[in-house]
Design a protein around this motif. Structure first.
Motif, PDB file in Angstrom:
ATOM      1  N   LYS A  45       0.986   3.238   2.310  1.00  0.00           N
ATOM      2  CA  LYS A  45       1.522   3.445   3.657  1.00  0.00           C
ATOM      3  C   LYS A  45       3.008   3.098   3.707  1.00  0.00           C
TER       4      LYS A  45
ATOM      5  N   LYS B  60       4.842   6.812  -0.271  1.00  0.00           N
ATOM      6  CA  LYS B  60       3.995   7.547  -1.212  1.00  0.00           C
ATOM      7  C   LYS B  60       4.582   7.499  -2.619  1.00  0.00           C
TER       8      LYS B  60
ATOM      9  N   SER C 298       0.827  -1.201   0.000  1.00  0.00           N
ATOM     10  CA  SER C 298       0.000   0.000   0.000  1.00  0.00           C
ATOM     11  C   SER C 298       0.865   1.256   0.000  1.00  0.00           C
TER      12      SER C 298
ATOM     13  N   PRO D 142       4.663  -1.269   6.370  1.00  0.00           N
ATOM     14  CA  PRO D 142       5.249   0.067   6.162  1.00  0.00           C
ATOM     15  C   PRO D 142       6.731   0.179   6.517  1.00  0.00           C
TER      16      PRO D 142
END
Length: 134
Positions: free
Chosen positions: A63, A66, A61, A101
């Motif tokens: 997370k 970016k 993702s 993350p």
């Protein structure tokens, strides 16, 4: 790049692995795995030896980062590790690797060690027990 036959591509396949599969965790990765059912077609309805190939998908993702460049680098590293282990994996597994993350700080060797540990813990590797072949 992995062959098309060894990739999880459809959302229903990911959902099946998430809902019915087992999961193992390390600090940077989570592995979800589901033993696939024998694939039967009209031609081989009586043949129960036909097993699906092992397929893999990656879930990462924003997370994690970016920046798409960072996420794509992590995916390339995971695919390279997976490509090394593919001949050792028992056929018929559907595996999803979820990237946490904290993985943006990992290098290739850490991803290799963590993925190897996850595959051994989930008993997905065929005849391999953490550095020793059976």
């Amino acid at each position: 790049m992995l062959p098309k036959i060894n990739r999880l591509r459809h959302p229903k396949d990911f959902k099946a692995v998430y809902s019915k599969g087992l999961h193992r965790k390390t600090p940077h990765l989570t592995l979800r795995a589901l033993r696939g059912q024998p694939h039967r077609t009209e031609r081989n309805l009586t043949d129960s030896s036909c097993v699906q190939p092992t397929r893999m998908g990656i879930s990462i993702s924003q997370k994690v980062s970016k920046r798409a460049v960072v996420r794509n680098r992590i995916k390339r590293q995971i695919r390279a590790v997976w490509h090394q282990f593919l001949p050792l994996i028992s056929p018929g597994w559907d595996v999803v690797i979820v990237v946490k993350p904290t993985a943006d700080q990992c290098n290739y060797s850490e991803i290799l060690q963590e993925l190897e540990k996850l595959l051994v813990e989930a008993e997905v590797l065929n005849g391999y027990t953490g550095g020793k072949f059976l």
